[in-house]
Design a protein around this motif. Structure first.
Motif, PDB file in Angstrom:
ATOM      1  N   LYS A  41      -2.782  46.525 -80.162  1.00 58.38           N
ATOM      2  CA  LYS A  41      -3.832  45.561 -80.503  1.00 58.38           C
ATOM      3  C   LYS A  41      -4.784  46.211 -81.511  1.00 58.38           C
ATOM      4  O   LYS A  41      -5.866  46.642 -81.154  1.00 58.38           O
ATOM      5  N   ASN A  42      -4.341  46.313 -82.772  1.00 53.55           N
ATOM      6  CA  ASN A  42      -5.167  46.989 -83.761  1.00 53.55           C
ATOM      7  C   ASN A  42      -5.449  46.157 -85.001  1.00 53.55           C
ATOM      8  O   ASN A  42      -5.919  46.673 -85.996  1.00 53.55           O
ATOM      9  N   THR A  43      -5.165  44.868 -84.958  1.00 53.06           N
ATOM     10  CA  THR A  43      -5.480  44.012 -86.099  1.00 53.06           C
ATOM     11  C   THR A  43      -6.782  43.269 -85.836  1.00 53.06           C
ATOM     12  O   THR A  43      -7.011  42.731 -84.763  1.00 53.06           O
ATOM     13  N   ILE A  70       3.540  42.317 -90.978  1.00 50.52           N
ATOM     14  CA  ILE A  70       2.812  41.292 -90.235  1.00 50.52           C
ATOM     15  C   ILE A  70       1.825  41.943 -89.276  1.00 50.52           C
ATOM     16  O   ILE A  70       2.160  42.896 -88.578  1.00 50.52           O
ATOM     17  N   GLY A  71       0.633  41.389 -89.258  1.00 48.44           N
ATOM     18  CA  GLY A  71      -0.374  41.777 -88.273  1.00 48.44           C
ATOM     19  C   GLY A  71      -0.902  40.522 -87.616  1.00 48.44           C
ATOM     20  O   GLY A  71      -1.271  39.575 -88.301  1.00 48.44           O
ATOM     21  N   VAL A  72      -0.903  40.498 -86.303  1.00 46.04           N
ATOM     22  CA  VAL A  72      -1.348  39.308 -85.584  1.00 46.04           C
ATOM     23  C   VAL A  72      -2.518  39.691 -84.683  1.00 46.04           C
ATOM     24  O   VAL A  72      -2.376  40.535 -83.801  1.00 46.04           O
ATOM     25  N   ASN A  73      -3.654  39.077 -84.919  1.00 45.43           N
ATOM     26  CA  ASN A  73      -4.837  39.299 -84.107  1.00 45.43           C
ATOM     27  C   ASN A  73      -4.577  38.805 -82.692  1.00 45.43           C
ATOM     28  O   ASN A  73      -3.845  37.832 -82.485  1.00 45.43           O
ATOM     29  N   GLU A  74      -5.180  39.457 -81.721  1.00 45.94           N
ATOM     30  CA  GLU A  74      -4.983  39.121 -80.304  1.00 45.94           C
ATOM     31  C   GLU A  74      -5.197  37.640 -80.029  1.00 45.94           C
ATOM     32  O   GLU A  74      -4.478  37.030 -79.229  1.00 45.94           O
ATOM     33  N   PHE A  76      -4.359  35.176 -81.690  1.00 49.32           N
ATOM     34  CA  PHE A  76      -3.261  34.335 -82.173  1.00 49.32           C
ATOM     35  C   PHE A  76      -1.888  34.785 -81.679  1.00 49.32           C
ATOM     36  O   PHE A  76      -0.883  34.242 -82.095  1.00 49.32           O
ATOM     37  N   ARG A  77      -1.842  35.776 -80.778  1.00 46.46           N
ATOM     38  CA  ARG A  77      -0.544  36.290 -80.327  1.00 46.46           C
ATOM     39  C   ARG A  77       0.302  35.226 -79.635  1.00 46.46           C
ATOM     40  O   ARG A  77       1.502  35.158 -79.833  1.00 46.46           O
ATOM     41  N   LYS A  78      -0.298  34.393 -78.826  1.00 43.37           N
ATOM     42  CA  LYS A  78       0.464  33.362 -78.128  1.00 43.37           C
ATOM     43  C   LYS A  78       1.065  32.371 -79.137  1.00 43.37           C
ATOM     44  O   LYS A  78       2.232  32.018 -79.053  1.00 43.37           O
ATOM     45  N   LEU A  79       0.263  31.953 -80.093  1.00 40.21           N
ATOM     46  CA  LEU A  79       0.744  31.040 -81.132  1.00 40.21           C
ATOM     47  C   LEU A  79       1.856  31.696 -81.936  1.00 40.21           C
ATOM     48  O   LEU A  79       2.884  31.080 -82.214  1.00 40.21           O
ATOM     49  N   PHE A  80       1.683  32.971 -82.300  1.00 43.09           N
ATOM     50  CA  PHE A  80       2.689  33.696 -83.071  1.00 43.09           C
ATOM     51  C   PHE A  80       4.000  33.789 -82.289  1.00 43.09           C
ATOM     52  O   PHE A  80       5.072  33.603 -82.843  1.00 43.09           O
ATOM     53  N   ALA A  81       3.911  34.035 -80.988  1.00 43.82           N
ATOM     54  CA  ALA A  81       5.111  34.142 -80.161  1.00 43.82           C
ATOM     55  C   ALA A  81       5.884  32.810 -80.157  1.00 43.82           C
ATOM     56  O   ALA A  81       7.111  32.806 -80.139  1.00 43.82           O
TER      57      ALA A  81
END
Length: 83
Positions: A41-43, A70-74, A76-81
Motif C-alpha cells: 500500500k504505497n500509492t 500500474i499503481g492503485v490507491n487503497e 480504489f483497490r476493490k474497483l480495480f480488482a
C-alpha cells in the motif's frame, strides 16, 4: 518510471523496491507487454505510466516493447480488482 512517479508524488519512496520484490515472485510480462505493480500500500493516488520502446527490452525471461506500470490507491483497490 518508478522514480518519475515517486518524484511526481504519486507514490512513496518504497514503490521501486516493492515492484522489484513483486517482479521477483513472478514475471508480469505477458507477450511483449509488462505490467509491473506493487503489492504494498504505497500509492498516494492511482496512476498508469506507459513506456513504449521500438527495441525490445529484457524483462525476466521475456522481451517487452510496452511497459504499463500500474499503481492503485487503497481507496480504489476493490474497483480495480473488479476490472
Amino acid at each position: 518510471m518508478a522514480e518519475d512517479v515517486i518524484h511526481l508524488g504519486y507514490a512513496s519512496d518504497s514503490l521501486s523496491g516493492d515492484m522489484h520484490t513483486r517482479e521477483n515472485m513472478s514475471s508480469t510480462a505477458f507477450g511483449n507487454v509488462a505490467v509491473p505493480h506493487s503489492l504494498s500500500k504505497n500509492t498516494k493516488t492511482s496512476f498508469i505510466s506507459v513506456a513504449i520502446s521500438e527495441q525490445a527490452l529484457p524483462w525476466g525471461n521475456s522481451e517487452v516493447n510496452i511497459i504499463a506500470m500500474i499503481g492503485v490507491n487503497e481507496d480504489f483497490r476493490k474497483l480495480f480488482a473488479e476490472l
